[in-house]
Design a protein around this motif. Sequence first.
Motif, PDB file in Angstrom:
ATOM      1  N   GLY A 155     -39.404 -15.794   8.591  1.00  0.00           N
ATOM      2  CA  GLY A 155     -38.861 -16.555   9.807  1.00  0.00           C
ATOM      3  C   GLY A 155     -39.799 -16.376  11.071  1.00  0.00           C
ATOM      4  N   LEU A 156     -40.146 -15.252  11.175  1.00  0.00           N
ATOM      5  CA  LEU A 156     -41.154 -15.103  12.325  1.00  0.00           C
ATOM      6  C   LEU A 156     -42.542 -15.924  12.291  1.00  0.00           C
ATOM      7  CD1 LEU A 156     -39.155 -12.825  12.848  1.00  0.00           C
ATOM      8  CD2 LEU A 156     -41.067 -11.334  13.552  1.00  0.00           C
ATOM      9  N   ILE A 157     -43.205 -15.949  11.007  1.00  0.00           N
ATOM     10  CA  ILE A 157     -44.144 -16.973  10.972  1.00  0.00           C
ATOM     11  C   ILE A 157     -43.897 -18.248  11.055  1.00  0.00           C
ATOM     12  CG2 ILE A 157     -45.891 -17.740   9.347  1.00  0.00           C
ATOM     13  CD1 ILE A 157     -45.399 -15.116   7.644  1.00  0.00           C
ATOM     14  N   THR A 158     -42.635 -18.708  10.828  1.00  0.00           N
ATOM     15  CA  THR A 158     -42.165 -20.106  11.119  1.00  0.00           C
ATOM     16  C   THR A 158     -42.033 -20.255  12.649  1.00  0.00           C
ATOM     17  OG1 THR A 158     -40.852 -20.275   9.053  1.00  0.00           O
ATOM     18  CG2 THR A 158     -40.281 -21.645  11.108  1.00  0.00           C
ATOM     19  N   ASP A 159     -41.687 -19.363  13.352  1.00  0.00           N
ATOM     20  CA  ASP A 159     -41.493 -19.070  14.762  1.00  0.00           C
ATOM     21  C   ASP A 159     -42.936 -19.415  15.331  1.00  0.00           C
ATOM     22  OD1 ASP A 159     -38.501 -18.702  14.312  1.00  0.00           O
ATOM     23  OD2 ASP A 159     -38.829 -16.685  14.936  1.00  0.00           O
ATOM     24  N   ALA A 160     -43.744 -18.710  15.061  1.00  0.00           N
ATOM     25  CA  ALA A 160     -45.104 -18.674  15.507  1.00  0.00           C
ATOM     26  C   ALA A 160     -45.677 -19.974  15.399  1.00  0.00           C
ATOM     27  CB  ALA A 160     -45.954 -17.608  14.890  1.00  0.00           C
ATOM     28  N   SER A 161     -45.512 -20.618  14.137  1.00  0.00           N
ATOM     29  CA  SER A 161     -46.050 -21.929  13.762  1.00  0.00           C
ATOM     30  C   SER A 161     -45.393 -22.741  14.764  1.00  0.00           C
ATOM     31  CB  SER A 161     -45.893 -22.247  12.302  1.00  0.00           C
ATOM     32  OG  SER A 161     -46.505 -21.176  11.269  1.00  0.00           O
ATOM     33  N   THR A 162     -44.241 -22.728  14.846  1.00  0.00           N
ATOM     34  CA  THR A 162     -43.508 -23.843  15.799  1.00  0.00           C
ATOM     35  C   THR A 162     -44.137 -23.877  17.098  1.00  0.00           C
ATOM     36  OG1 THR A 162     -41.361 -23.555  14.680  1.00  0.00           O
ATOM     37  CG2 THR A 162     -41.398 -24.423  16.775  1.00  0.00           C
ATOM     38  N   LEU A 163     -44.398 -22.617  17.671  1.00  0.00           N
ATOM     39  CA  LEU A 163     -45.120 -22.601  19.045  1.00  0.00           C
ATOM     40  C   LEU A 163     -46.464 -23.056  19.050  1.00  0.00           C
ATOM     41  CD1 LEU A 163     -45.422 -21.868  22.013  1.00  0.00           C
ATOM     42  CD2 LEU A 163     -45.425 -19.532  21.294  1.00  0.00           C
ATOM     43  N   VAL A 164     -47.432 -22.662  18.009  1.00  0.00           N
ATOM     44  CA  VAL A 164     -48.511 -23.161  17.978  1.00  0.00           C
ATOM     45  C   VAL A 164     -48.806 -24.759  17.670  1.00  0.00           C
ATOM     46  CG1 VAL A 164     -50.968 -23.014  16.397  1.00  0.00           C
ATOM     47  CG2 VAL A 164     -49.621 -20.988  16.980  1.00  0.00           C
ATOM     48  N   ASP A 165     -47.853 -25.142  16.924  1.00  0.00           N
ATOM     49  CA  ASP A 165     -47.703 -26.972  16.703  1.00  0.00           C
ATOM     50  C   ASP A 165     -47.451 -27.321  18.207  1.00  0.00           C
ATOM     51  OD1 ASP A 165     -48.444 -26.689  14.054  1.00  0.00           O
ATOM     52  OD2 ASP A 165     -46.462 -26.668  13.237  1.00  0.00           O
TER      53      ASP A 165
END
Length: 394
Positions: free
Chosen positions: A177-187
């Motif tokens: 989940g946290l990796i998804t959160d970080a990826s959402t912000l980077v995207d």
Amino acid sequence: MSPLKTDASKAYWAFAALGPVALYGIIIGLLGVPFFQRQALYAHKINTLWWNDVKVPEKWGFAKNQVTPFTLPTADGVTLYLWHILPLGTYVQHEAALSRAEPSALHNHASSEAFKLLTEDPEARLIISFHGNAGHVAQNTRAPQYRLLSNMHPKWHVIAIDYRGYGHSTGTPTEEGLITDASTLVDYALSVLNMPPSRILLLGQSLGTAVAAATAEKYSREKDMDFASVVLVASFSSLPTMLANYSLAGFVPLLKPLGAIPSVLNGVLGFVVDKWRSLDRLAALATQTRERDGRLRLTLLAAADDWDIPCVESVKIFDAVARASLQHGHEMDPGRFLEWKDERTDVRDQDAFKITWQGDGDIVIVHEQFAYGGHNDIMVYAPLAQAVMAAFES
């Protein structure tokens, strides 16, 4: 003394001796349950929102509307809460308009003046900050850290994220989940803010180092993408490895007593659900970058007096990544590797040093151990500011 009293005395002392052992066993047993384990690891319910609402950033010393709170939705239905902190130099130039501006809706960052000041400036740089466990986006030394970074240069913006389950973000934290959160912000930074990766710095502290490491490796592996720099403060090689030697506040051992029986310790560590293998991910990042002739700037910072994450964890990571940055690094004799490290080490004090390592191609790894700063204060000490300056000014 009567036999009855003698038996009672024996029972008392037996309980006194076995009570702590039983309590320890119960605690270890509970930590084997994913729910309790994640509550302890992420500590996301421990925060000061009851009396310090992050929706009023001025409480943390920022100018009126220097911080723009906003939200982002993730692909799996979580709503993330974030702060966009304007560089103070840019804020001063536009203070009259910014101080009178009406706050934009949380879901509409694109309508804010801060968004325009970031996206319309071709020289702007973006620091994405991933905080450690517990608290919220502004707790502990986080707000002073943002002020430090945003005061350093009129072009350096900061976006700080509260992962799922933290602060005003919805959901429950997990590694995926946290990796998804970080990826959402980077995207979002790449596609909506139109920031090229060469102008984005990933900054992580403690748990945030694992998030930043996973994010950098993911974008390297999936998109051949290189960021301006990855700066990790108080990093750890992997969660099971760190837990094997972890002591609460540096004094109370958690799993160390089980080390006397390696099979038991390994069995307990096998129940760790979120592994956070940063050493493996960062070594893979170095290998990927070297093989595709990319660019990597990685800085590892640690404080010698960190009671939470021992600075030896950063040493483990540096050694693995430095070897991976060389084509034949894993074949290098350990003695020869140590000689290379010594040649590149600037010893600054009994507990302080800085290593600058040039890998094959365009790979530079810096490992700095500072004598002071503990686990949190290091985030507002000189080495962090120097690492960011080195990344952007190069």
